[in-house]
Design a protein around this motif. Structure first.
Motif, PDB file in Angstrom:
ATOM      1  N   TRP A  59       0.837  -1.199   0.000  1.00  0.00           N
ATOM      2  CA  TRP A  59       0.000   0.000   0.000  1.00  0.00           C
ATOM      3  C   TRP A  59       0.876   1.255   0.000  1.00  0.00           C
ATOM      4  CZ3 TRP A  59      -5.231   1.303   0.180  1.00  0.00           C
ATOM      5  CH2 TRP A  59      -5.524   2.588   0.606  1.00  0.00           C
ATOM      6  N   MET A  60       1.862   1.244   0.896  1.00  0.00           N
ATOM      7  CA  MET A  60       2.736   2.412   1.004  1.00  0.00           C
ATOM      8  C   MET A  60       3.502   2.652  -0.293  1.00  0.00           C
ATOM      9  SD  MET A  60       4.185   2.153   4.865  1.00  0.00           S
ATOM     10  CE  MET A  60       5.714   2.979   4.477  1.00  0.00           C
ATOM     11  N   ILE A  61       3.960   1.556  -0.918  1.00  0.00           N
ATOM     12  CA  ILE A  61       4.727   1.720  -2.158  1.00  0.00           C
ATOM     13  C   ILE A  61       3.853   2.339  -3.238  1.00  0.00           C
ATOM     14  CG2 ILE A  61       5.839   0.444  -4.042  1.00  0.00           C
ATOM     15  CD1 ILE A  61       6.923  -1.473  -1.908  1.00  0.00           C
ATOM     16  N   ILE A  62       2.627   1.785  -3.396  1.00  0.00           N
ATOM     17  CA  ILE A  62       1.758   2.249  -4.487  1.00  0.00           C
ATOM     18  C   ILE A  62       1.265   3.670  -4.260  1.00  0.00           C
ATOM     19  CG2 ILE A  62      -0.444   1.867  -5.664  1.00  0.00           C
ATOM     20  CD1 ILE A  62      -0.035  -1.114  -5.221  1.00  0.00           C
ATOM     21  N   PHE A  63       0.851   3.976  -3.022  1.00  0.00           N
ATOM     22  CA  PHE A  63       0.173   5.256  -2.816  1.00  0.00           C
ATOM     23  C   PHE A  63       1.042   6.346  -2.196  1.00  0.00           C
ATOM     24  CE2 PHE A  63      -3.324   2.227  -3.139  1.00  0.00           C
ATOM     25  CZ  PHE A  63      -4.088   2.856  -4.117  1.00  0.00           C
ATOM     26  N   ILE A  64       2.220   6.020  -1.733  1.00  0.00           N
ATOM     27  CA  ILE A  64       3.069   7.059  -1.147  1.00  0.00           C
ATOM     28  C   ILE A  64       4.400   7.187  -1.867  1.00  0.00           C
ATOM     29  CG2 ILE A  64       4.235   7.848   0.947  1.00  0.00           C
ATOM     30  CD1 ILE A  64       2.024   6.452   2.550  1.00  0.00           C
ATOM     31  N   ILE A  65       5.124   6.078  -1.982  1.00  0.00           N
ATOM     32  CA  ILE A  65       6.460   6.146  -2.585  1.00  0.00           C
ATOM     33  C   ILE A  65       6.387   6.531  -4.068  1.00  0.00           C
ATOM     34  CG2 ILE A  65       8.627   4.913  -2.969  1.00  0.00           C
ATOM     35  CD1 ILE A  65       8.086   5.032  -0.060  1.00  0.00           C
ATOM     36  N   VAL A  66       5.507   5.848  -4.809  1.00  0.00           N
ATOM     37  CA  VAL A  66       5.421   6.109  -6.247  1.00  0.00           C
ATOM     38  C   VAL A  66       5.013   7.561  -6.537  1.00  0.00           C
ATOM     39  CG1 VAL A  66       4.209   5.497  -8.378  1.00  0.00           C
ATOM     40  CG2 VAL A  66       5.066   3.690  -6.869  1.00  0.00           C
ATOM     41  N   PRO A  67       3.943   8.062  -5.908  1.00  0.00           N
ATOM     42  CA  PRO A  67       3.584   9.473  -6.169  1.00  0.00           C
ATOM     43  C   PRO A  67       4.716  10.444  -5.807  1.00  0.00           C
ATOM     44  CG  PRO A  67       1.832   8.373  -4.954  1.00  0.00           C
ATOM     45  CD  PRO A  67       2.962   7.417  -5.017  1.00  0.00           C
ATOM     46  N   LEU A  68       5.407  10.165  -4.705  1.00  0.00           N
ATOM     47  CA  LEU A  68       6.502  11.047  -4.315  1.00  0.00           C
ATOM     48  C   LEU A  68       7.587  11.045  -5.374  1.00  0.00           C
ATOM     49  CD1 LEU A  68       7.084  10.535  -0.481  1.00  0.00           C
ATOM     50  CD2 LEU A  68       6.576  12.658  -1.698  1.00  0.00           C
ATOM     51  N   ALA A  69       7.896   9.854  -5.873  1.00  0.00           N
ATOM     52  CA  ALA A  69       8.921   9.731  -6.907  1.00  0.00           C
ATOM     53  C   ALA A  69       8.495  10.501  -8.149  1.00  0.00           C
ATOM     54  CB  ALA A  69       9.156   8.262  -7.235  1.00  0.00           C
ATOM     55  N   MET A  70       7.198  10.445  -8.468  1.00  0.00           N
ATOM     56  CA  MET A  70       6.717  11.155  -9.658  1.00  0.00           C
ATOM     57  C   MET A  70       6.806  12.659  -9.478  1.00  0.00           C
ATOM     58  SD  MET A  70       3.568   8.708 -10.801  1.00  0.00           S
ATOM     59  CE  MET A  70       2.928   9.810 -12.070  1.00  0.00           C
ATOM     60  N   VAL A  71       6.485  13.146  -8.281  1.00  0.00           N
ATOM     61  CA  VAL A  71       6.603  14.579  -8.019  1.00  0.00           C
ATOM     62  C   VAL A  71       8.052  15.009  -8.217  1.00  0.00           C
ATOM     63  CG1 VAL A  71       6.515  16.369  -6.228  1.00  0.00           C
ATOM     64  CG2 VAL A  71       4.637  14.740  -6.459  1.00  0.00           C
ATOM     65  N   ALA A  72       8.962  14.213  -7.642  1.00  0.00           N
ATOM     66  CA  ALA A  72      10.375  14.544  -7.773  1.00  0.00           C
ATOM     67  C   ALA A  72      10.793  14.521  -9.241  1.00  0.00           C
ATOM     68  CB  ALA A  72      11.209  13.555  -6.956  1.00  0.00           C
ATOM     69  N   TYR A  73      10.303  13.539  -9.978  1.00  0.00           N
ATOM     70  CA  TYR A  73      10.667  13.428 -11.398  1.00  0.00           C
ATOM     71  C   TYR A  73      10.230  14.671 -12.167  1.00  0.00           C
ATOM     72  CZ  TYR A  73      10.357  11.971 -16.284  1.00  0.00           C
ATOM     73  OH  TYR A  73      10.459  11.940 -17.651  1.00  0.00           O
ATOM     74  N   PHE A  74       8.974  15.076 -11.993  1.00  0.00           N
ATOM     75  CA  PHE A  74       8.469  16.246 -12.719  1.00  0.00           C
ATOM     76  C   PHE A  74       9.206  17.516 -12.297  1.00  0.00           C
ATOM     77  CE2 PHE A  74       4.704  13.664 -13.764  1.00  0.00           C
ATOM     78  CZ  PHE A  74       4.619  13.966 -15.120  1.00  0.00           C
ATOM     79  N   ALA A  75       9.568  17.593 -11.023  1.00  0.00           N
ATOM     80  CA  ALA A  75      10.216  18.802 -10.530  1.00  0.00           C
ATOM     81  C   ALA A  75      11.580  19.010 -11.175  1.00  0.00           C
ATOM     82  CB  ALA A  75      10.355  18.740  -9.008  1.00  0.00           C
ATOM     83  N   PHE A  76      12.236  17.908 -11.535  1.00  0.00           N
ATOM     84  CA  PHE A  76      13.590  18.031 -12.086  1.00  0.00           C
ATOM     85  C   PHE A  76      13.660  17.820 -13.597  1.00  0.00           C
ATOM     86  CE2 PHE A  76      14.591  17.162  -7.616  1.00  0.00           C
ATOM     87  CZ  PHE A  76      15.471  18.206  -7.393  1.00  0.00           C
ATOM     88  N   THR A  77      12.508  17.838 -14.279  1.00  0.00           N
ATOM     89  CA  THR A  77      12.542  17.697 -15.743  1.00  0.00           C
ATOM     90  C   THR A  77      11.720  18.801 -16.371  1.00  0.00           C
ATOM     91  OG1 THR A  77      10.678  16.185 -15.558  1.00  0.00           O
ATOM     92  CG2 THR A  77      12.867  15.199 -15.802  1.00  0.00           C
ATOM     93  N   ASP A  78      11.970  19.061 -17.656  1.00  0.00           N
ATOM     94  CA  ASP A  78      11.114  20.020 -18.365  1.00  0.00           C
ATOM     95  C   ASP A  78      10.055  19.259 -19.139  1.00  0.00           C
ATOM     96  OD1 ASP A  78      12.298  18.979 -20.572  1.00  0.00           O
ATOM     97  OD2 ASP A  78      13.643  20.697 -20.896  1.00  0.00           O
TER      98      ASP A  78
END
Ligand SMILES: Nc1ncnc2c1ncn2[C@@H]1O[C@H](COP(=O)(O)OP(=O)(O)O)[C@@H](O)[C@H]1O
Ligand SMILES: [Mg+2]
Lengths: 354, 278
Positions: free
Chosen positions: B22-41
């Motif tokens: 649950w934590m991986i799907i709903f917390i870790i993955v979204p966090l990783a996606m936020v970080a990804y978008f923040a550092f890409t154009d």
């Protein structure tokens, strides 16, 4: 001796149920007083009234001649050792003990001297920095005592302070507490339901039952001259029989007349007859007025404990000689070992309320 | 013995696994996606550009932290006495009182906030009443005060509950011991109740400060256009005209870091207290 605390006709009810029934009690300076009685008889309640945590419905609480019924606890020169210690979990040993002095704004240097001194008294030197959670039950007990004593109260209240300790530690602490009380010359008001503890430690024992005081006296008085069957039974195991006072110095019980040393009863007054288990002498059946069959024998270390069944009573006997279970024995007692008591007030009141 | 322990370890691992998933799907993955978008154009190229450009919104960050902090402090000052009084009440009415305290939570968040709009408006109830006695109208709506009021009103229960939970566990005899040692009512609170309720204070602060610093509905409805908060700023990057998810992600990431730092500093206080206990 000077009176320090008096309770005058103190009564208290919770939700209409009488808890204390017009209690009167004088406590003298530097005295070790014990409130003794079965669980639920009102000991803690009495102590809380003296400490200021409860206000009596009627009657007076007098401290050094002044009425203090509604004086809050923090204004009384009295400290308490609580039943479950009630130490402050957020403070270490030193800060727990220093608490009262800090509230009173004492100098830190004086606090240090006094805390160090009291820690030595309770054998906890070197434990200053320890957190409360890392102390054993006995050590917490000592901290609780030190935390109260460091304030040098006139009176120390102790509510079953040794109740949670194992037997050996309890015996040690009884002796230590008594020593502390004598060396500091503080009045101790001590609550326990353990008669042995009360008899060992106290100058004065107050026996309570059902919100009433049954008897006040020295341990010897209470043990040797119990005023009624309840006290006799509570203070030590006893054989309590129904009897009739034929005339002065003659009582009838168990179908026979016995010489005794009591007088002043009405002729043919119904009484309680109390005989201590250790006062019964074993002999052959034809040598005694009362005889019975031994049903059980237990070795208790110093003596044997025997149950003996006679026609209409189950006897308890403590003796250094054992009899065979199943054998028939006779029982003798000296006139001065037969204690005659008026039928108790307790019984009459119980009947009335039912 | 050892095997037994191992068996228990396996068991607890197995029972925990659904939550880990649950934590991986709903917390870790979204966090990783936020970080990804923040550092890409927008083309997926790595860049620091968006992170850097967050700097131009410093004043909005400061305003958000400031207003959330004030709301949190007010919540604490209001909630502490309420929680304390609740614990002193008769046990029988505890659950009723707790229900009353939490009642506002049961009402829809938007509805609650709308209600305040109609109360605070220039033609609102408060100004009408003031008008009767010849005062006002005052500008109440669209002010920072209104935003703070909205935060306090909405988040107060989340401060009261953890405080109450911690305080109710404090043994009554400890409070009596303090009285016995010379404390009057106020001294009992400051010397015993307050230090013992630190865990409740930190969790209450967390539960008010975190939602308050990232809210956008309250500031939009009660603060008007002039009191933009970080929440509004982020929302605009995803739903507004200035659609820019990369910038939105960058702002969110910075906000997260700031909250994390503040919480760590605060838990330090909590932790210090635990060390005293040990
Ligand atoms: N706060 C209270 N409300 C109602 N009844 C109480 C309260 N405290 C004590 N009692 C009752 O008063 C009686 C005496 O209690 P207590 O003084 O604690 O007895 P003891 O200390 O001798 O065991 C008990 O029957 C107990 O149930
Ligand atoms: Mg008790």
């Amino acid at each position: 001796m000077e009176k320090i605390i008096s309770l005058e006709n103190v009564a208290l009810a919770f939700d209409g149920e009488t808890i204390l029934n017009n209690i009167s009690l004088d406590i003298y300076d530097k005295e070790f007083v014990t409130l003794l009685g079965p669980s639920g008889c009102g000991k803690t309640t009495t102590l809380r009234i003296i400490g200021g945590f409860l206000e009596p419905d009627s009657g007076n609480v007098i401290f050094e001649g002044k009425k203090i019924n509604n004086l809050p606890p923090h204004k009384r020169n009295i400290n308490t050792v609580f039943q479950r210690y009630a130490l402050f979990p957020h403070l270490n040993v030193y800060d727990n003990i220093a608490f009262g002095l800090r509230v009173k704004k004492a100098q830190e240097s004086e606090i240090r001297t006094r805390v160090t001194q009291i820690l030595k008294l309770v054998n906890l030197s070197g434990f200053e920095k320890r957190s409360i959670g890392r102390l054993s039950g006995g050590q917490q007990q000592r901290v609780a005592i030190a935390r109260a004593l460091v304030n040098r109260p006139k009176v120390l209240l102790l509510d079953e302070p040794l109740g949670a300790l194992d037997l050996k530690l309890r015996k040690e602490m009884q002796i230590e507490l008594k020593k502390i009380q004598q060396s500091l010359e503080i009045t101790f008001i001590y609550v326990t339901h353990d008669q042995e503890e009360a008899l060992t430690m106290s100058d004065t024992v107050v026996v309570m039952n059902n919100g009433d005081i049954q008897q006040i006296g020295t341990p010897q008085d209470i043990y040797n001259e119990p005023i009624n069957a309840f006290v006799a039974d509570f203070i030590g195991e006893s054989n309590i029989l129904d009897g009739v006072m034929r005339k002065d110095f003659l009582v009838s019980m168990h179908g026979h007349d016995f010489e005794c040393v009591d007088k002043g009863f009405n002729d043919n007054e119904e009484v309680d007859v109390v005989i201590r288990p250790e006062d019964i002498k074993i002999t052959t059946p034809d040598n005694a007025k009362i005889s019975g069959t031994v049903t059980n024998v237990t070795f208790k270390g110093v003596h044997f404990e025997m149950s003996v069944k006679s026609e209409n009573f189950d006897w308890l006997i403590h003796s250094t000689k054992a009899a065979e279970p199943g054998s028939k024995i006779g029982m003798n007692f000296d006139p001065f070992d037969i204690h005659i008591m008026r039928k108790t007030k307790v019984r009459c009141c119980d009947n009335e309320s039912e | 013995m050892n095997q037994n322990k191992k068996g228990n370890g396996m068991l607890s691992y197995l029972t925990a696994s659904p939550y880990i998933l649950w934590m991986i799907i709903f917390i870790i993955v979204p966090l990783a996606m936020v970080a990804y978008f923040a550092f890409t154009d927008s083309n997926g190229q790595f860049t620091f550009e968006y992170i850097k450009s967050v700097g131009q919104y410093t004043n909005i960050f400061i305003r958000s932290i400031w207003l959330a902090a004030i709301a949190t402090i007010i919540c604490f000052l209001l909630a502490y006495p309420v929680a304390y009084i609740l614990t002193r009440l008769d046990k029988n009415i505890h659950s009723t009182m707790i229900m009353l305290v939490t009642l506002p939570i049961w009402m829809n968040f938007l509805l609650r906030t709308y209600a305040w709009m109609t109360l605070l408006g220039n033609n609102g109830i408060i100004n009408s009443i003031l008008g009767f006695i010849g005062l006002g109208p005052y500008k109440l709506l669209n002010t920072q005060g209104a935003v703070v009021l909205g935060m306090v009103y909405n988040y107060l229960p989340y401060m009261i509950l953890p405080l109450y939970t911690v305080m109710i566990k404090i043994d009554k005899s400890i409070l009596e011991a303090a009285q016995d040692l010379g404390c009057n009512g106020a001294q009992v609170i400051f010397r015993v109740v307050l230090p013992l309720s630190v865990p409740g204070i930190t969790s209450g602060i967390t539960m008010v400060f975190v939602p308050a610093i990232s809210t956008f509905i309250i500031s939009r409805m009660l603060g008007g256009g002039s009191n933009l908060l970080i929440g509004d700023l982020i929302e605009m990057q995803f739903l507004g005209n200035s659609y820019n998810p990369n910038l939105g992600a960058a702002i969110s990431l910075i906000l997260m870091v700031i909250v994390l730092i503040i919480m760590t500093v605060m838990n330090q206080f909590d932790g210090d207290d635990d060390k005293v206990l040990i």
